[in-house]
Write an enzyme that holds these catalytic residues in place. Structure first.
Site, short mmCIF file in Angstrom:
data_model
loop_
_atom_site.label_atom_id
_atom_site.label_comp_id
_atom_site.label_asym_id
_atom_site.label_seq_id
_atom_site.Cartn_x
_atom_site.Cartn_y
_atom_site.Cartn_z
N ALA A 62 -33.98 9.73 32.78
CA ALA A 62 -33.32 8.68 33.56
C ALA A 62 -32.44 7.90 32.59
O ALA A 62 -32.71 7.87 31.37
CB ALA A 62 -34.36 7.78 34.18
N GLY A 70 -37.10 12.00 33.05
CA GLY A 70 -36.59 12.42 34.36
C GLY A 70 -36.06 13.85 34.37
O GLY A 70 -36.02 14.49 35.42
N GLU A 85 -39.06 15.98 34.73
CA GLU A 85 -39.50 15.77 36.12
C GLU A 85 -38.62 16.54 37.11
O GLU A 85 -39.11 17.09 38.09
CB GLU A 85 -39.50 14.26 36.43
CG GLU A 85 -40.60 13.53 35.65
CD GLU A 85 -40.45 12.01 35.66
OE1 GLU A 85 -39.33 11.53 35.39
OE2 GLU A 85 -41.44 11.32 35.93
N GLU A 138 -41.66 8.59 28.09
CA GLU A 138 -41.46 7.25 28.65
C GLU A 138 -42.30 6.17 28.01
O GLU A 138 -41.84 5.03 27.86
CB GLU A 138 -41.75 7.25 30.18
CG GLU A 138 -40.70 7.94 31.02
CD GLU A 138 -40.96 9.42 31.23
OE1 GLU A 138 -41.73 10.02 30.44
OE2 GLU A 138 -40.38 9.99 32.17
N1 CAA Z 1 -30.19 7.56 29.03
C1 CAA Z 1 -28.96 7.08 28.66
N2 CAA Z 1 -28.24 7.60 27.66
C2 CAA Z 1 -28.78 8.64 26.98
C3 CAA Z 1 -30.04 9.18 27.29
C4 CAA Z 1 -30.75 8.60 28.39
N3 CAA Z 1 -31.95 9.07 28.79
N4 CAA Z 1 -30.31 10.18 26.44
C5 CAA Z 1 -29.23 10.27 25.60
N5 CAA Z 1 -28.32 9.34 25.94
C6 CAA Z 1 -27.02 9.09 25.30
C7 CAA Z 1 -27.18 8.44 23.94
O1 CAA Z 1 -27.36 7.05 24.07
C8 CAA Z 1 -25.87 8.82 23.26
O2 CAA Z 1 -24.87 7.97 23.75
P1 CAA Z 1 -23.88 7.23 22.68
O3 CAA Z 1 -23.08 8.38 22.11
O4 CAA Z 1 -23.08 6.31 23.53
O5 CAA Z 1 -24.75 6.59 21.68
C9 CAA Z 1 -25.58 10.22 23.85
O6 CAA Z 1 -26.38 10.33 25.02
C10 CAA Z 1 -26.00 11.34 22.91
O7 CAA Z 1 -27.37 11.16 22.56
P2 CAA Z 1 -27.91 11.10 21.05
O8 CAA Z 1 -26.82 10.67 20.12
O9 CAA Z 1 -29.17 10.32 21.05
O10 CAA Z 1 -28.17 12.68 20.82
P3 CAA Z 1 -29.23 13.31 19.80
O11 CAA Z 1 -28.95 14.77 19.81
O12 CAA Z 1 -29.21 12.59 18.50
O13 CAA Z 1 -30.68 13.05 20.45
C11 CAA Z 1 -32.27 13.02 22.27
C12 CAA Z 1 -31.01 13.68 21.65
C13 CAA Z 1 -33.48 13.29 21.36
C14 CAA Z 1 -32.49 13.67 23.62
C15 CAA Z 1 -32.04 11.50 22.39
O14 CAA Z 1 -30.78 11.28 23.03
C16 CAA Z 1 -33.08 10.79 23.20
O15 CAA Z 1 -34.17 10.56 22.71
N6 CAA Z 1 -32.78 10.47 24.46
C17 CAA Z 1 -33.67 9.73 25.33
C18 CAA Z 1 -34.78 10.60 25.85
C19 CAA Z 1 -35.75 9.80 26.71
O16 CAA Z 1 -36.40 8.91 26.23
N7 CAA Z 1 -35.83 10.15 28.00
C20 CAA Z 1 -36.67 9.47 28.94
C21 CAA Z 1 -35.93 8.40 29.67
S1 CAA Z 1 -36.97 7.36 30.66
C22 CAA Z 1 -37.19 8.23 32.11
O17 CAA Z 1 -36.75 9.34 32.26
C23 CAA Z 1 -37.95 7.49 33.16
C24 CAA Z 1 -38.38 8.28 34.34
O18 CAA Z 1 -39.32 9.05 34.31
C25 CAA Z 1 -37.71 8.09 35.60
#
Ligand code: CAA
Length: 260
Positions: free
Chosen positions: A66, A111, A114, A134
């Protein structure tokens, strides 16, 4: 099919391929993407010429979760509504009459994991990374993770993954039954398409009713599920496709499912 900002849809014979297309944020799901997916699924369900839907992601991610930036300012009510929106879209996928394959090309986190779990079958590329991270953000999974992961992999695995927020590779995902196949990225989509085409070549009504019976069984007792299975088994007998399937076997030929 309507015009979507965050989705790309392509029909390849009997198989539809839906790509989540927001690669600049690793295909993160915000409300706009979810609303588009919902509208797409409503429209898609009307197309009776497609027999399998494949869902995948553009670029290096399937879906990285998400949208964290969108959630940052959410109130309690908005959080609840966002979760319910995700649930309603993923339920539509689960209840789509035809099979849905998640082609997990890369990151499928939160998400994204999921979304994959709402699909009927999950295949992963060797580059895939999956998990429910999360709790590291101070929230619980919100689009079905606490429920579907436990149903797919069992409660102990679900608790281990959700409590630790661990991100696992594709081989570990296969070991725990989260995905059923792991393939090199360069041949990945070709192999997924072969799987989809194999499903699409089976009796379409039988595939649809099998999906319904498996889903029904998961939400009920064995006895209720078994009774439902007998009903759909009987229903098949009344359909020309079963007569065609039997005749094709006896006459040693390929079934023509379009034959009335
Ligand atoms: N939401 C918003 N933006 C996201 C994102 C997310 N879930 N995941 C990645 N992005 C964005 C980053 O912020 C980045 O944007 P900027 O260039 O503007 O900084 C861009 O995508 C590229 O990401 P990274 O530079 O972080 O890429 P990476 O290869 O270094 O890392 C990753 C990849 C390990 C997947 C890392 O992006 C990450 O940890 N992402 C978040 C994963 C996460 O925590 N997901 C769960 C979200 S909560 C949820 O999903 C709730 C639910 O159940 C409903």
């Amino acid at each position: 099919m309507g015009d979507f900002k965050n989705l790309v849809y392509e029909k390849k014979g009997l198989v539809g391929v839906l790509k989540i297309n927001r690669p600049e944020v690793l295909n993160a799901l915000n409300s706009e993407v979810l609303v588009e997916m919902s509208a797409f699924l409503d429209e898609f369900e009307q197309d009776k010429t497609v027999r399998v839907l494949v869902i995948t992601g553009e670029g290096k991610a399937f879906v990285a979760g998400a949208d964290i930036k969108a959630m940052h300012s959410m109130t309690q009510l908005e959080g609840r509504e966002f979760s319910m929106l995700g649930h309603s879209v993923f339920s539509k996928i689960e209840n789509l009459s035809i099979p849905v394959i998640a082609a997990v090309n890369g990151f499928a986190l939160g998400g994204g994991c999921e979304l994959a779990m709402a699909c009927d079958i999950r295949w992963a590329s060797e580059k895939a990374k999956m998990g429910q991270p999360e709790v590291g953000l101070g929230i619980t999974p919100g689009f079905g993770g606490t429920q579907r992961l436990a149903r797919i992999c069992g409660p102990a695995i679900a608790k281990e993954l959700i409590f630790t927020g661990a991100v696992i590779d594709a081989n570990r995902a296969r070991e725990i039954g989260l995905v059923t196949n792991v393939l090199p990225l360069d041949t990945f989509m070709d192999e997924v398409m072969k799987l989809a085409e194999q499903i699409a070549s089976q009796g379409p009504v039988a595939v649809t009713l099998s999906k319904a019976a498996i889903n029904k069984g998961f939400d009920s007792t064995f006895a209720t599920g078994a009774m439902y299975e007998s009903e759909v088994f009987g229903l098949c007998m009344s359909h020309p496709q079963a007569k065609e399937g039997f005749s094709a076997f006896i006459e040693k030929r390929k079934a023509d499912w379009n034959k009335e």
